[in-house]
Design a protein around this motif. Structure first.
Motif, PDB file in Angstrom:
ATOM      1  N   GLN A  93     -25.984 -80.073  14.496  1.00 45.61           N
ATOM      2  CA  GLN A  93     -26.435 -79.327  13.826  1.00 45.61           C
ATOM      3  C   GLN A  93     -26.538 -80.211  12.643  1.00 45.61           C
ATOM      4  N   ARG A  94     -25.919 -81.471  12.902  1.00 47.24           N
ATOM      5  CA  ARG A  94     -26.974 -83.301  11.618  1.00 47.24           C
ATOM      6  C   ARG A  94     -28.025 -82.847  12.374  1.00 47.24           C
ATOM      7  N   GLN A  95     -28.786 -83.736  13.615  1.00 45.59           N
ATOM      8  CA  GLN A  95     -29.506 -83.376  14.061  1.00 45.59           C
ATOM      9  C   GLN A  95     -30.951 -82.720  14.220  1.00 45.59           C
ATOM     10  N   ASN A  96     -30.241 -81.251  13.629  1.00 45.21           N
ATOM     11  CA  ASN A  96     -30.899 -80.119  13.718  1.00 45.21           C
ATOM     12  C   ASN A  96     -31.300 -80.296  12.597  1.00 45.21           C
ATOM     13  N   LEU A  97     -30.448 -80.378  11.680  1.00 49.76           N
ATOM     14  CA  LEU A  97     -31.172 -80.367   9.981  1.00 49.76           C
ATOM     15  C   LEU A  97     -32.469 -81.212   9.444  1.00 49.76           C
ATOM     16  N   ILE A  98     -31.985 -82.679  10.277  1.00 49.27           N
ATOM     17  CA  ILE A  98     -33.292 -83.842   9.921  1.00 49.27           C
ATOM     18  C   ILE A  98     -34.266 -83.649  10.962  1.00 49.27           C
ATOM     19  N   LEU A  99     -34.283 -82.562  12.035  1.00 50.56           N
ATOM     20  CA  LEU A  99     -36.002 -82.596  12.696  1.00 50.56           C
ATOM     21  C   LEU A  99     -36.421 -81.384  11.829  1.00 50.56           C
ATOM     22  N   ALA A 136     -35.968 -80.398   8.605  1.00 52.84           N
ATOM     23  CA  ALA A 136     -36.571 -80.955   7.491  1.00 52.84           C
ATOM     24  C   ALA A 136     -38.144 -81.867   7.714  1.00 52.84           C
ATOM     25  N   ARG A 137     -38.878 -82.985   8.755  1.00 58.61           N
ATOM     26  CA  ARG A 137     -39.145 -83.587   9.172  1.00 58.61           C
ATOM     27  C   ARG A 137     -40.378 -82.842   9.753  1.00 58.61           C
ATOM     28  N   SER A 138     -39.924 -81.322  10.008  1.00 62.24           N
ATOM     29  CA  SER A 138     -41.458 -80.388  10.681  1.00 62.24           C
ATOM     30  C   SER A 138     -41.644 -80.117   9.207  1.00 62.24           C
ATOM     31  N   TYR A 139     -41.032 -79.969   8.354  1.00 65.64           N
ATOM     32  CA  TYR A 139     -41.572 -79.372   6.617  1.00 65.64           C
ATOM     33  C   TYR A 139     -42.074 -81.177   5.466  1.00 65.64           C
TER      34      TYR A 139
END
Length: 128
Positions: A91-97, A99-102
């Motif tokens: 979930q942490r990695q998905n959250l970081i990804l 954020a990067r996409s936006y």
């Protein structure tokens, strides 16, 4: 985080936790802190032209708070965001990804509850 540099804005829905956060951040060398329990208070600061080196966003939940981070990022007035959330490593990695996409300046996701040791490690990593 760079020890003792810049201003920090803390966002936490639990007012009593703000004092604990301030104490923990003071321990690692941050003394210029603004603490709020409501996202609208932070937006008011940014609309008034304030800039912050860090936003510490406690109890961050992607489903509930994604729109808030997108809104804050539009001001281009926060250099890095530190999210404190109860998430696993995936979930942490998905959250970081996400954020990067936006183009949201999410720097790190720390495990909830905030631990002083993690803050020290963050400060030390930036000092290198």
């Amino acid at each position: 985080m760079r020890k003792g540099m810049g201003k920090i804005v803390m966002l936490n829905r639990n007012f009593s936790s703000l004092y604990r956060y301030a104490e923990e951040l003071n321990k690692v060398g941050y003394y210029s802190l603004s603490s709020y329990t409501n996202i609208n208070e932070v937006v008011d600061l940014l609309e008034a032209g304030e800039h912050f080196e860090y936003l510490v966003y406690d109890s961050f939940d992607l489903d509930m708070d994604a729109g808030y981070l997108k809104m804050l990022a539009r001001f281009c007035a926060i250099f890095s965001i530190v999210a404190v959330s109860d998430v696993n490593s995936t979930q942490r990695q998905n959250l970081i990804l996400w954020a990067r996409s936006y183009a949201i300046p999410l720097w790190v996701v720390l495990q909830s509850p905030l631990r002083t040791a993690e803050l020290y490690e963050l400060v030390e990593d930036c000092g290198r």
